[in-house]
Write a protein that holds these residues in place. Structure first.
Motif, PDB file in Angstrom:
ATOM      1  N   SER A  17       0.816  -1.215   0.000  1.00  8.82           N
ATOM      2  CA  SER A  17       0.000   0.000   0.000  1.00  8.82           C
ATOM      3  C   SER A  17       0.848   1.263   0.000  1.00  8.82           C
ATOM      4  N   TYR A  18       2.003   1.200   0.649  1.00  8.85           N
ATOM      5  CA  TYR A  18       2.899   2.366   0.660  1.00  8.85           C
ATOM      6  C   TYR A  18       3.368   2.695  -0.759  1.00  8.85           C
ATOM      7  N   VAL A  19       3.716   1.665  -1.522  1.00 11.05           N
ATOM      8  CA  VAL A  19       4.174   1.870  -2.894  1.00 11.05           C
ATOM      9  C   VAL A  19       3.010   2.343  -3.778  1.00 11.05           C
ATOM     10  N   ILE A  20       1.842   1.739  -3.607  1.00 12.52           N
ATOM     11  CA  ILE A  20       0.664   2.157  -4.375  1.00 12.52           C
ATOM     12  C   ILE A  20       0.344   3.612  -4.084  1.00 12.52           C
ATOM     13  N   TRP A  21       0.342   3.979  -2.806  1.00 15.32           N
ATOM     14  CA  TRP A  21       0.071   5.366  -2.396  1.00 15.32           C
ATOM     15  C   TRP A  21       1.030   6.327  -3.085  1.00 15.32           C
ATOM     16  N   GLY A  22       2.319   6.013  -3.048  1.00 12.82           N
ATOM     17  CA  GLY A  22       3.306   6.924  -3.613  1.00 12.82           C
ATOM     18  C   GLY A  22       3.281   6.986  -5.126  1.00 12.82           C
ATOM     19  N   LEU A  23       3.280   5.824  -5.783  1.00 18.03           N
ATOM     20  CA  LEU A  23       3.348   5.821  -7.250  1.00 18.03           C
ATOM     21  C   LEU A  23       2.047   6.265  -7.896  1.00 18.03           C
ATOM     22  N   VAL A 126      15.600   4.572 -10.953  1.00 12.87           N
ATOM     23  CA  VAL A 126      14.702   4.301  -9.824  1.00 12.87           C
ATOM     24  C   VAL A 126      14.528   5.561  -8.971  1.00 12.87           C
ATOM     25  N   LYS A 127      15.606   6.321  -8.776  1.00  8.85           N
ATOM     26  CA  LYS A 127      15.485   7.593  -8.056  1.00  8.85           C
ATOM     27  C   LYS A 127      14.498   8.514  -8.770  1.00  8.85           C
ATOM     28  N   ASP A 128      14.578   8.566 -10.098  1.00  8.85           N
ATOM     29  CA  ASP A 128      13.652   9.382 -10.883  1.00  8.85           C
ATOM     30  C   ASP A 128      12.212   8.895 -10.736  1.00  8.85           C
ATOM     31  N   LEU A 129      12.034   7.571 -10.663  1.00 12.07           N
ATOM     32  CA  LEU A 129      10.698   7.010 -10.485  1.00 12.07           C
ATOM     33  C   LEU A 129      10.082   7.497  -9.178  1.00 12.07           C
ATOM     34  N   PHE A 130      10.859   7.494  -8.094  1.00 15.00           N
ATOM     35  CA  PHE A 130      10.324   7.859  -6.785  1.00 15.00           C
ATOM     36  C   PHE A 130      10.279   9.369  -6.544  1.00 15.00           C
ATOM     37  N   ALA A 131      10.971  10.146  -7.370  1.00 17.48           N
ATOM     38  CA  ALA A 131      10.973  11.599  -7.192  1.00 17.48           C
ATOM     39  C   ALA A 131       9.550  12.146  -7.296  1.00 17.48           C
ATOM     40  N   ASP A 132       9.222  13.076  -6.440  1.00 15.96           N
ATOM     41  CA  ASP A 132       7.916  13.757  -6.454  1.00 15.96           C
ATOM     42  C   ASP A 132       6.738  12.818  -6.213  1.00 15.96           C
ATOM     43  N   THR A 133       6.950  11.752  -5.437  1.00 14.22           N
ATOM     44  CA  THR A 133       5.849  10.826  -5.148  1.00 14.22           C
ATOM     45  C   THR A 133       5.431  10.852  -3.688  1.00 14.22           C
ATOM     46  N   ILE A 135       7.118   9.180  -1.583  1.00 15.52           N
ATOM     47  CA  ILE A 135       7.814   8.000  -1.076  1.00 15.52           C
ATOM     48  C   ILE A 135       9.184   8.437  -0.564  1.00 15.52           C
ATOM     49  N   HIS A 136       9.516   8.042   0.649  1.00 15.44           N
ATOM     50  CA  HIS A 136      10.859   8.271   1.162  1.00 15.44           C
ATOM     51  C   HIS A 136      11.756   7.171   0.609  1.00 15.44           C
TER      52      HIS A 136
END
Length: 168
Positions: A17-23, A126-133, A135-136
């Motif tokens: 759920s944490y990944v779903i929330w962020g992405l 991967v850093k670019d994927l998580f940027a602005d999401t 997600i820590h």
């Protein structure tokens, strides 16, 4: 440089759920949850309730997601050099009202190359994927040690907490 255009989450439980929330906050990415049978039907109808909000990622079976499995099995099929080791640390709980976690206090996702170069292209992707999401995330040069530390945490802390019914 390459760009991630789709992501599959294996399981929509407390950690997934944490990944779903962020992405879900990321534009231009196709996001899916891997599920089969009754669970897949429930997710298609009800979505995922996370922190009092309903999220509706696509629902894929393993074949539609092109073979999502454990990192060892993926490595056996495509070569371990194509797998970027990672772990997730999130203090979440499942309630009758869905999954709950505090985004601000969540440690998040730790990932890194097992050997040099540690700042590889795929780490940057991967850093670019998580940027602005929201997600820590953190890149480490010691991913194997971090994975063993998480294992130790799970064995030494989580099991007694579950037995005693004590929270973190």
């Amino acid at each position: 440089m390459a760009e991630i255009k789709s992501a599959a989450v294996l399981g929509a439980g407390a950690v997934g759920s944490y990944v779903i929330w962020g992405l879900s906050q990321k534009e231009n990415i196709r996001l899916g949850v891997i599920a089969d049978g009754e669970r897949a039907e429930r997710l298609k109808i009800n979505g995922c309730r996370i922190n009092q909000k309903i999220y509706r990622p696509e629902v894929w079976n393993a074949q539609e997601a092109h073979g999502v499995d454990s990192e060892e099995r993926i490595g056996e099929k495509i070569g371990a050099s194509h797998v970027l080791p990672a772990l997730i640390k999130v203090a979440s709980r499942r309630t009758a009202d869905g999954c709950q976690f505090d985004p601000e206090t969540t440690i998040g996702i730790v990932f890194g190359e097992p050997a040099e170069p540690f700042e590889s292209e795929r780490v940057q992707v991967v850093k670019d994927l998580f940027a602005d999401t929201g997600i820590h995330f953190r890149v480490t040069e010691h991913i194997q040690e971090e994975i063993w530390s998480k294992f130790r945490l799970n064995v030494c802390n989580n099991l007694p907490q579950a037995i005693l019914g004590a929270g973190v």
